[in-house]
Each structure stands twice: as C-alpha cells, then as structure tokens.
Design an enzyme around this catalytic site. Structure first.
Site, mmCIF file in Angstrom:
data_model
loop_
_atom_site.group_PDB
_atom_site.id
_atom_site.type_symbol
_atom_site.label_atom_id
_atom_site.label_comp_id
_atom_site.label_asym_id
_atom_site.label_seq_id
_atom_site.Cartn_x
_atom_site.Cartn_y
_atom_site.Cartn_z
ATOM 1 N N GLY A 165 0.806 -1.218 0.000
ATOM 2 C CA GLY A 165 0.000 0.000 0.000
ATOM 3 C C GLY A 165 0.835 1.262 0.000
ATOM 4 O O GLY A 165 0.573 2.199 -0.762
ATOM 5 N N ILE A 166 1.860 1.311 0.866
ATOM 6 C CA ILE A 166 2.703 2.502 0.931
ATOM 7 C C ILE A 166 3.535 2.634 -0.337
ATOM 8 O O ILE A 166 3.625 3.720 -0.930
ATOM 9 C CB ILE A 166 3.607 2.470 2.176
ATOM 10 C CG1 ILE A 166 2.765 2.526 3.453
ATOM 11 C CG2 ILE A 166 4.599 3.634 2.151
ATOM 12 C CD1 ILE A 166 3.552 2.294 4.727
ATOM 13 N N ALA A 244 10.528 2.967 6.098
ATOM 14 C CA ALA A 244 9.919 1.732 6.599
ATOM 15 C C ALA A 244 10.429 1.402 8.000
ATOM 16 O O ALA A 244 9.824 1.791 9.003
ATOM 17 C CB ALA A 244 10.196 0.596 5.617
ATOM 18 N N ARG A 245 11.562 0.696 8.074
ATOM 19 C CA ARG A 245 12.185 0.357 9.348
ATOM 20 C C ARG A 245 13.695 0.475 9.188
ATOM 21 O O ARG A 245 14.268 0.034 8.197
ATOM 22 C CB ARG A 245 11.818 -1.069 9.791
ATOM 23 C CG ARG A 245 10.408 -1.208 10.364
ATOM 24 C CD ARG A 245 10.288 -0.492 11.699
ATOM 25 N NE ARG A 245 9.011 -0.694 12.361
ATOM 26 C CZ ARG A 245 7.965 0.109 12.245
ATOM 27 N NH1 ARG A 245 8.043 1.171 11.460
ATOM 28 N NH2 ARG A 245 6.849 -0.133 12.908
ATOM 29 N N GLU A 274 17.187 3.557 16.505
ATOM 30 C CA GLU A 274 16.540 4.811 16.900
ATOM 31 C C GLU A 274 16.026 4.753 18.337
ATOM 32 O O GLU A 274 15.614 3.685 18.809
ATOM 33 C CB GLU A 274 15.409 5.168 15.930
ATOM 34 C CG GLU A 274 14.270 4.187 15.837
ATOM 35 C CD GLU A 274 13.256 4.589 14.763
ATOM 36 O OE1 GLU A 274 12.079 4.708 15.138
ATOM 37 O OE2 GLU A 274 13.625 4.776 13.583
ATOM 38 N N HIS A 292 11.497 9.859 12.463
ATOM 39 C CA HIS A 292 10.402 8.894 12.383
ATOM 40 C C HIS A 292 9.042 9.585 12.515
ATOM 41 O O HIS A 292 8.275 9.337 13.449
ATOM 42 C CB HIS A 292 10.552 7.806 13.446
ATOM 43 C CG HIS A 292 9.818 6.542 13.086
ATOM 44 N ND1 HIS A 292 10.209 5.303 13.523
ATOM 45 C CD2 HIS A 292 8.720 6.323 12.322
ATOM 46 C CE1 HIS A 292 9.375 4.379 13.060
ATOM 47 N NE2 HIS A 292 8.467 4.983 12.323
#
Length: 330
Positions: A165-166, A244-245, A274, A292
C-alpha cells in the site's frame, strides 16, 4: 451482553469517546495507561486482566511494556484471543509466539499509506536537491553554504522495494514528478495493480535504479536486506530513501557507501537503533534526516486509532479481525 472484556495499553489521543463506546459490546473495559514491563507482567500473572478477550495496543505501548516477545506473550491472560496493534509495522510483536498461543494479531495498513508516502516523496525530493546543506547554512547566516546543484526527479528511475500500500502510494506521487517506476516484491502484483510500474528482480532493481525507496516490513528475512553486497551492485551516485524500518539497512555500510560516493545522498525517517543515529549520518551533509514522523499527522493518527477500534469491535462481536497480519492469514 458478551462476556468478553477489552484492555487498552497506553493512552489515546484522538478517539477517547470511541474507545468508551466499545463498552457497549464489551463486558468490561480495562486500561493500563502507564507502568512498566515487570508490573504489567505481574498484573497478568496475578489475574488482574482475567477475562480480557481483545487488546488495544496503542502507539506508545512499547515504551510501557517493551516488545511483545515470547516471555510477555506467555504471561498474557488465557482468555486473550486478539491483539489489535496500532502501527503498520509490528516487528515488536512475536507473531509466531502469538499464533502458538492461539492469539490473532492485527495492524494498521491502509490508514498509514498516504502520510508515509508523502514523507517518502519529501525525502526523495530533498535528497535529490541536497537540501540539508542549505537548510543548515541559511540558519547559520551562511546563505547557501556548501551549495551544489541537485537533480530533477523527471526521468529518474525510482526502484520501490516493497510495492504494498505505501509503496504503491509512493509510486503514484513519484509519477506526478515524471519518475519512471520499477519495483520488486517476493511475488509480482496482478497487472491491473501495477499502475504502469515494471516488475524486476531484486538484483535488477539494485543495478538499475537511480533512486531506491524501501517500503517493506521488517522481519528476520529482511533485516539488513541492504548491506555492503547490495550497495556494491548499485549505480554510482544512487539515492537511498527509507521510511519503513531502520534495520532494513546496515547503517554502517550505508555510511561507508555515502563516504565513498557510491550513494550520493540519502533520505531517512527511520534508523537502525533509533532514537540513536549513527554519527556518520549526522556528520554527513548529504543526508536528509527526519525523526520517524512518517505517520505524524492528526488525520492519520486518528485514522489509525479508529482502524484499531474497528478491529477490536470486530474481534469482540464476530471473533475475527479486519486487517490481520499476513503471517496469520490462511
């Protein structure tokens, strides 16, 4: 009324009224707004949450309980059958441990797509135009500072790793700037969902993209999916964007690639450890850094909370989830 209680871990910023309305379908509403991991586990083991059938795991809950790893999952009340997590990413939940316990898990895809894709496009443009140098210089009274010409997005090849989706929302935005879209997933999308994007292998994506956007989930197979061997395959001067991550990228390898010029610029909203950020990224004026904030809008945060509540109500009333995590779908 159904004899199924619901538990909220953390606090709600946008849907307090809607949470209280869940009391119409739940036998009781429990809340654990703050505390500690050890205290929460003790309360679970002491039976204080017995009867809880579905749980709302808020955005801030991880700072309270820590990861939902096997230890914590084993301590959850035996009555718990559903965890409704607020977040598109759920790498802080041991889904395998939940499945073993017969607990179903949902996340919040769809609700986060637009806001995250907006930030990805901001980072793509910012990285292409080398905005960090100018941002810093103008506030320090040095006008443009160590200015150098940037690049237009038009006709650049944007490689999307993870066309969910993203990723699809990023592609839509990038096309408006004249970028050519290619992508790689484990499985190719149906043609009617590609929206003109070209499917390529992982290796081809790395070798031919001018800009690489990471839009995939973090799990054991994707941790450090971009590391030195992958950087070595890329075009000289590639732009890397990650919303994302953080652990998808070997951050030390990224710093080396930036210092060598293999990666010309990067746009990062997430980091490997993070909130700690690698000093090599902080020192590099060619990197656009954000803390973030991909989903940090009022509208998106409310939509996420509402989607969690919709999952919670569906669990209580129909014993099924609307947006169950892919690992548990049959």
């Amino acid at each position: 009324m159904s004899q199924k209680a619901a538990l909220l871990i953390g606090k709600l910023d946008h849907t307090r009224k809607e949470w209280e309305e869940v009391g119409q379908v739940a036998s009781k509403l429990y809340e654990y707004p703050d505390g500690s991991r050890s205290d929460f586990i003790d309360k679970c083991r002491n039976g204080e949450f017995n009867g809880v059938f579905a749980m709302f795991r808020s955005n801030e809950s991880n700072s309270i309980t820590g990861n939902f790893d096997e230890e914590l999952v084993e301590a959850l009340p035996s009555s718990l059958k559903f965890i409704c997590h607020n977040g598109a990413g759920y790498d802080n939940i041991d889904v395998a441990a939940c499945t073993k316990r017969g607990i179903q898990v949902s996340s919040t895809p769809i609700a986060v797509n637009d806001a995250t894709a907006d930030v990805a496009m901001f980072l793509i443009l910012g990285a292409l135009r080398n905005v960090t140098q100018c941002f810093q210089a103008v506030r320090q009274g040095r006008w443009r500072g160590n200015f150098k010409l940037g690049h237009d997005p038009r006709n650049k090849i944007l490689g999307i790793l993870g066309m969910g989706g993203i990723g699809s929302a990023v592609a839509t935005r990038a096309k408006a700037f004249g970028m050519k879209i290619q992508y790689h997933n484990r499985n190719r999308l149906p043609e009617n969902e590609e929206n003109g994007a070209t499917y390529v292998s992982f290796e081809e994506l790395l070798k031919t993209s001018d800009v690489l956007s990471l839009n995939l989930a973090l799990n054991k197979s994707t941790r450090h999916i971009i590391a030195k061997p992958q950087f070595d395959m890329m075009k000289d001067g590639i732009v890397i964007v990650n919303t994302a991550r953080g652990p998808l990228i070997d951050e030390a390898a990224l710093v080396d690639a930036l210092n060598s010029g293999k990666v010309s610029t990067a746009g990062l909203d997430v980091f490997e450890e993070e909130p700690k950020i690698h000093q090599g990224l902080l020192d590099n004026e060619n990197v656009v850094l954000l803390p973030h904030i991909g989903t940090a809008t009022f509208e998106t945060q409310r939509d996420m909370e509402l989607l969690v509540l919709d999952n919670l109500k569906s669990a209580l009333k129909e014993e099924k989830l609307l947006t169950q995590v892919p690992e548990q779908r049959k």
